[in-house]
Design a protein around this motif. Structure first.
Motif, PDB file in Angstrom:
ATOM      1  N   ALA A 521       0.831  -1.208   0.000  1.00 15.36           N
ATOM      2  CA  ALA A 521       0.000   0.000   0.000  1.00 15.36           C
ATOM      3  C   ALA A 521       0.865   1.258   0.000  1.00 15.36           C
ATOM      4  O   ALA A 521       0.549   2.254  -0.670  1.00 15.36           O
ATOM      5  CB  ALA A 521      -0.921  -0.021   1.214  1.00 15.36           C
ATOM      6  N   ASN A 524       2.377   1.862  -3.452  1.00 16.47           N
ATOM      7  CA  ASN A 524       1.392   2.043  -4.535  1.00 16.47           C
ATOM      8  C   ASN A 524       0.222   2.884  -4.022  1.00 16.47           C
ATOM      9  O   ASN A 524      -0.926   2.438  -3.965  1.00 16.47           O
ATOM     10  CB  ASN A 524       0.896   0.690  -5.033  1.00 16.47           C
ATOM     11  CG  ASN A 524       2.006  -0.193  -5.563  1.00 16.47           C
ATOM     12  OD1 ASN A 524       2.418  -0.097  -6.710  1.00 16.47           O
ATOM     13  ND2 ASN A 524       2.513  -1.069  -4.694  1.00 16.47           N
ATOM     14  N   ARG A 525       0.530   4.105  -3.627  1.00 19.82           N
ATOM     15  CA  ARG A 525      -0.470   4.980  -3.033  1.00 19.82           C
ATOM     16  C   ARG A 525      -1.585   5.307  -4.025  1.00 19.82           C
ATOM     17  O   ARG A 525      -1.334   5.573  -5.199  1.00 19.82           O
ATOM     18  CB  ARG A 525       0.179   6.282  -2.558  1.00 19.82           C
ATOM     19  CG  ARG A 525       1.257   6.082  -1.491  1.00 19.82           C
ATOM     20  CD  ARG A 525       1.994   7.377  -1.212  1.00 19.82           C
ATOM     21  NE  ARG A 525       3.083   7.177  -0.247  1.00 19.82           N
ATOM     22  CZ  ARG A 525       2.967   7.405   1.052  1.00 19.82           C
ATOM     23  NH1 ARG A 525       1.807   7.854   1.544  1.00 19.82           N
ATOM     24  NH2 ARG A 525       3.985   7.205   1.873  1.00 19.82           N
ATOM     25  N   ARG A 526      -2.819   5.277  -3.483  1.00 17.70           N
ATOM     26  CA  ARG A 526      -4.027   5.644  -4.235  1.00 17.70           C
ATOM     27  C   ARG A 526      -4.186   4.834  -5.525  1.00 17.70           C
ATOM     28  O   ARG A 526      -4.682   5.321  -6.521  1.00 17.70           O
ATOM     29  CB  ARG A 526      -4.031   7.142  -4.542  1.00 17.70           C
ATOM     30  CG  ARG A 526      -4.161   8.004  -3.296  1.00 17.70           C
ATOM     31  CD  ARG A 526      -4.188   9.481  -3.642  1.00 17.70           C
ATOM     32  NE  ARG A 526      -2.902   9.909  -4.207  1.00 17.70           N
ATOM     33  CZ  ARG A 526      -1.841  10.229  -3.481  1.00 17.70           C
ATOM     34  NH1 ARG A 526      -1.900  10.160  -2.157  1.00 17.70           N
ATOM     35  NH2 ARG A 526      -0.724  10.616  -4.052  1.00 17.70           N
ATOM     36  N   LYS A 527      -3.731   3.590  -5.503  1.00 16.19           N
ATOM     37  CA  LYS A 527      -3.911   2.702  -6.645  1.00 16.19           C
ATOM     38  C   LYS A 527      -4.777   1.517  -6.237  1.00 16.19           C
ATOM     39  O   LYS A 527      -4.998   1.250  -5.060  1.00 16.19           O
ATOM     40  CB  LYS A 527      -2.570   2.205  -7.171  1.00 16.19           C
ATOM     41  CG  LYS A 527      -1.708   3.279  -7.822  1.00 16.19           C
ATOM     42  CD  LYS A 527      -0.422   2.686  -8.383  1.00 16.19           C
ATOM     43  CE  LYS A 527       0.426   3.753  -9.054  1.00 16.19           C
ATOM     44  NZ  LYS A 527       1.690   3.191  -9.630  1.00 16.19           N
ATOM     45  N   THR A 528      -5.285   0.809  -7.229  1.00 11.95           N
ATOM     46  CA  THR A 528      -6.057  -0.409  -6.989  1.00 11.95           C
ATOM     47  C   THR A 528      -5.178  -1.617  -7.259  1.00 11.95           C
ATOM     48  O   THR A 528      -4.624  -1.760  -8.358  1.00 11.95           O
ATOM     49  CB  THR A 528      -7.298  -0.460  -7.896  1.00 11.95           C
ATOM     50  OG1 THR A 528      -8.139   0.663  -7.615  1.00 11.95           O
ATOM     51  CG2 THR A 528      -8.092  -1.736  -7.651  1.00 11.95           C
ATOM     52  N   SER A 550      -9.061  -1.123   5.644  1.00 12.55           N
ATOM     53  CA  SER A 550      -8.618   0.165   5.108  1.00 12.55           C
ATOM     54  C   SER A 550      -7.162   0.433   5.487  1.00 12.55           C
ATOM     55  O   SER A 550      -6.612  -0.193   6.400  1.00 12.55           O
ATOM     56  CB  SER A 550      -9.506   1.281   5.645  1.00 12.55           C
ATOM     57  OG  SER A 550      -9.460   1.320   7.067  1.00 12.55           O
ATOM     58  N   SER A 552      -3.984   3.825   5.393  1.00 10.93           N
ATOM     59  CA  SER A 552      -3.800   5.286   5.407  1.00 10.93           C
ATOM     60  C   SER A 552      -3.206   5.824   4.114  1.00 10.93           C
ATOM     61  O   SER A 552      -2.975   7.033   4.001  1.00 10.93           O
ATOM     62  CB  SER A 552      -2.896   5.678   6.582  1.00 10.93           C
ATOM     63  OG  SER A 552      -1.636   5.034   6.485  1.00 10.93           O
ATOM     64  N   TYR A 553      -2.961   4.938   3.140  1.00 16.05           N
ATOM     65  CA  TYR A 553      -2.321   5.373   1.898  1.00 16.05           C
ATOM     66  C   TYR A 553      -3.293   5.512   0.734  1.00 16.05           C
ATOM     67  O   TYR A 553      -2.872   5.843  -0.381  1.00 16.05           O
ATOM     68  CB  TYR A 553      -1.207   4.392   1.515  1.00 16.05           C
ATOM     69  CG  TYR A 553      -0.194   4.186   2.613  1.00 16.05           C
ATOM     70  CD1 TYR A 553       0.779   5.148   2.868  1.00 16.05           C
ATOM     71  CD2 TYR A 553      -0.215   3.041   3.395  1.00 16.05           C
ATOM     72  CE1 TYR A 553       1.716   4.973   3.890  1.00 16.05           C
ATOM     73  CE2 TYR A 553       0.721   2.852   4.410  1.00 16.05           C
ATOM     74  CZ  TYR A 553       1.676   3.820   4.656  1.00 16.05           C
ATOM     75  OH  TYR A 553       2.581   3.643   5.651  1.00 16.05           O
ATOM     76  N   GLY A 554      -4.550   5.246   0.967  1.00 21.54           N
ATOM     77  CA  GLY A 554      -5.541   5.362  -0.104  1.00 21.54           C
ATOM     78  C   GLY A 554      -5.482   4.234  -1.112  1.00 21.54           C
ATOM     79  O   GLY A 554      -6.079   4.320  -2.192  1.00 21.54           O
ATOM     80  N   THR A 555      -4.766   3.172  -0.793  1.00 23.61           N
ATOM     81  CA  THR A 555      -4.649   2.023  -1.700  1.00 23.61           C
ATOM     82  C   THR A 555      -5.815   1.075  -1.476  1.00 23.61           C
ATOM     83  O   THR A 555      -6.163   0.765  -0.335  1.00 23.61           O
ATOM     84  CB  THR A 555      -3.332   1.275  -1.463  1.00 23.61           C
ATOM     85  OG1 THR A 555      -2.239   2.199  -1.576  1.00 23.61           O
ATOM     86  CG2 THR A 555      -3.146   0.164  -2.479  1.00 23.61           C
ATOM     87  N   ARG A 556      -6.407   0.629  -2.564  1.00 25.21           N
ATOM     88  CA  ARG A 556      -7.554  -0.284  -2.478  1.00 25.21           C
ATOM     89  C   ARG A 556      -7.147  -1.657  -3.005  1.00 25.21           C
ATOM     90  O   ARG A 556      -6.560  -1.779  -4.078  1.00 25.21           O
ATOM     91  CB  ARG A 556      -8.729   0.259  -3.295  1.00 25.21           C
ATOM     92  CG  ARG A 556     -10.018  -0.539  -3.109  1.00 25.21           C
ATOM     93  CD  ARG A 556     -11.207   0.300  -3.569  1.00 25.21           C
ATOM     94  NE  ARG A 556     -11.114   0.597  -4.987  1.00 25.21           N
ATOM     95  CZ  ARG A 556     -11.685  -0.135  -5.948  1.00 25.21           C
ATOM     96  NH1 ARG A 556     -12.377  -1.212  -5.630  1.00 25.21           N
ATOM     97  NH2 ARG A 556     -11.564   0.213  -7.211  1.00 25.21           N
TER      98      ARG A 556
END
Length: 565
Positions: A521, A524-528, A550, A552-556
């Motif tokens: 995560a 690979n911030r904010r990536k799927t 969840s 804290s890096y916005g990674t899904r």
């Protein structure tokens, strides 16, 4: 999903229950059977729905077409197709639960038909006379006999579908599950019995009305208004143009009817529910039989360590995508039995060869190995068996789709394998070895956990070749390989110049999954990230839970799991 489907079926059960409990067309039948009518019909509606849908997840060609032809453009929708086995099992469990309700309700109905025999409405009765033995309704009628046999078939199918039997003796599961065709044929006959009937002339004969055309003096008190108008009551028709006296109109508990009630059986709706899916399934099976009727050409058989066999084959016009699987059928091993295996090598434009790796763990794989190998004790070396060229006939059905087709459609993918569960990823790695630039995938995390060191040799050469290729192309960060050895016996055997690229990636113990997900995560911030797992159920549950948590890096993380349908 299972909770949603169960809730939907409960809602359908409730709606149908109220229909038969309050519907005027079932008034007389309800008076005879009580709640047994409502429960039997409500459970039947749920069974119709699930018997219709339980076959659709088994239409493998249809699912592969929808996934591969891009008819389903949304990735989320395509991921739902990968839940086909879960949906099949859910429908099967629902059929089992509501079958118990259906059988219990009809046992009560058989007793009520006997005890509440209605001499006034003879056609409404399933029994021939009052006090008739209810067992005759169960064992001397078409609906009764077919129902009893279907219960036995369902019992065999459900008990043989348990995990313990599937693992200990897959043959029992396979043969009993194919009794579904007998079940559907019996179901067609079962609903043709037309035991339960409804009233068709509600306007001419509202339920509970008084019919002046029939002499009822012996068992019904005639209203005073009729005694004054018809002192000498006969069976002559009641004059339609004669006004009804006001006092009689005020007596709302009595309504006049012009004819006797008429009853008829409902059209067997089950035929409408199951005929479409059953025909679709039969057409697909016929298509698959024609497509797989020609045997493949076995080009080589390789015996790997830890009882793993590799079979390489060729077949005209055979096309497959990485991650798909095929079903192998060898008549000399079993005339009817066949098994699915993931493709570890797919045909390309330059080579027509495709292959599978299978672990020898059961009767079928043991007999298959003995037929392919000239000497069955050669499972300790990695070498082709050139001495034997007269291989048995082998038929291949497929290919069929799996979740791992999506692994190349993510920008970042995490592939986790446990033991022989590495096979779905082998075809992906082979495809990347031929060329990776044409795919969306830009970073691959490959985690492989094995109990013994020899298991890594199944695809050690492939991993080394891919590693060297990416280094030559200045993309060493394209793939992150981590090999975990859960047992340390014999670790020195892998040390050598041939596998130097893997030695530095070999770790002792089990992966720390939470730290691994946090590291991915963070990088690979904010990536799927697509998460793909093929291995023990324990690892699968851990990965599924971490994918849904969840960070804290916005990674899904999107979780996918291998599941043969």
């Amino acid at each position: 999903f299972q909770f949603f489907w169960l809730s939907l079926n409960v809602w359908l059960f409730g709606k149908t229950f109220l229909l038969y409990n309050q519907g005027l067309q079932y008034y007389y039948l309800h008076q005879m059977l009580g709640l047994g009518l409502c429960i039997s019909r409500a459970s039947a509606s749920v069974l119709n729905l699930n018997c219709c849908l339980v076959l659709l997840p088994m239409c493998r060609v249809l699912l592969a077409f929808l996934r591969g032809s891009q008819k389903v453009a949304s990735k989320k929708t395509r991921r739902l197709l990968d839940k086909s086995k879960t949906f099949h099992v859910t429908c099967g469990v629902t059929i089992g639960i509501f079958s118990v309700l259906h059988v219990a309700a009809h046992l009560v109905n058989a007793l009520n038909f006997s005890e509440n025999y209605n001499e006034e409405f003879v056609t409404l009765n399933a029994a021939n006379y009052r006090g008739e033995d209810p067992r005759k309704l169960l064992f001397a009628t078409i609906p009764g006999v077919t129902g009893v046999i279907m219960v036995l078939v369902l019992f065999l199918m459900f008990t043989a579908s348990t995990y313990a039997i599937r693992v200990s003796n897959y043959d029992i599961f396979w043969y009993t599950h194919n009794l579904f065709f007998v079940f559907y044929m019996l179901l067609m006959l079962h609903v043709s019995g037309a035991v339960l009937k409804y009233q068709t002339n509600l306007e001419e004969h509202p339920p509970g009305c008084f019919n002046p055309n029939k002499t009822l003096r012996q068992n019904l008190t005639v209203p005073k208004a009729f005694e004054e108008l018809f002192p000498d009551y006969t069976t002559e028709p009641f004059p339609e143009d004669l006004p009804v006296p006001e006092p009689f109109v005020q007596n709302s508990f009595v309504r006049v009817c012009s004819e006797e009630p008429k009853f008829q059986s409902r059209f067997p709706e089950t035929w409408l529910w199951i005929s479409g899916p059953l025909c679709l399934y039969c057409v697909e099976r016929l298509y698959r039989y024609i497509r797989s009727n020609k045997p493949v050409t076995i080009t080589s058989v390789i015996s790997h360590p830890s009882n793993v066999l590799e079979v390489r084959m060729m077949k005209d016009d055979f096309e497959a995508r990485p991650g798909q699987y095929v079903i192998l059928h060898c008549p000399r091993v079993s005339a009817l039995e066949s098994h699915p295996f993931t493709l570890t090598m797919c045909p390309t434009d330059t080579k027509a060869t495709f292959g599978v790796h299978l672990k020898v763990v059961g009767d079928w794989t043991e007999r298959f190995r003995d037929l392919l190998l000239l000497h069955s004790n050669q499972d300790t070396e990695i070498l082709p068996i050139f001495q034997q060229r007269r291989y048995p006939k082998l038929y291949v059905d497929g290919p069929f789709g799996s979740p791992f087709e999506e692994s190349l459609n993510y920008e970042v993918s995490l592939c986790v394998a446990g033991g022989i569960g590495v096979t779905p990823f082998a075809s992906v790695l082979n495809t990347l070895l031929d060329g990776w630039k044409c795919y969306k995938l830009r970073r691959l995390y490959f985690i492989w956990v094995c109990r013994d060191i020899e298991s890594f040799r199944w695809f050690a050469d492939l991993l080394c070749m891919l590693h060297n290729k990416l280094w030559q192309e200045n993309r060493p960060d394209y793939i992150n390989i981590q090999l975990y050895l859960s047992q340390t016996d014999g670790i020195q055997k892998i040390i050598g110049e041939k596998y130097q690229a893997l030695n530095s990636r070999l770790l002792i113990g089990r992966p720390r999954w939470k730290l691994l997900f946090d590291d991915i995560a963070k990088c690979n911030r904010r990536k799927t990230v697509g998460v793909f797992c093929c291995g023990p159920n324990k690892i699968s549950k851990i990965l599924h839970k971490l994918s849904n948590s969840s960070n804290s890096y916005g990674t899904r993380f999107e979780y996918n799991k291998e599941s043969f349908s």
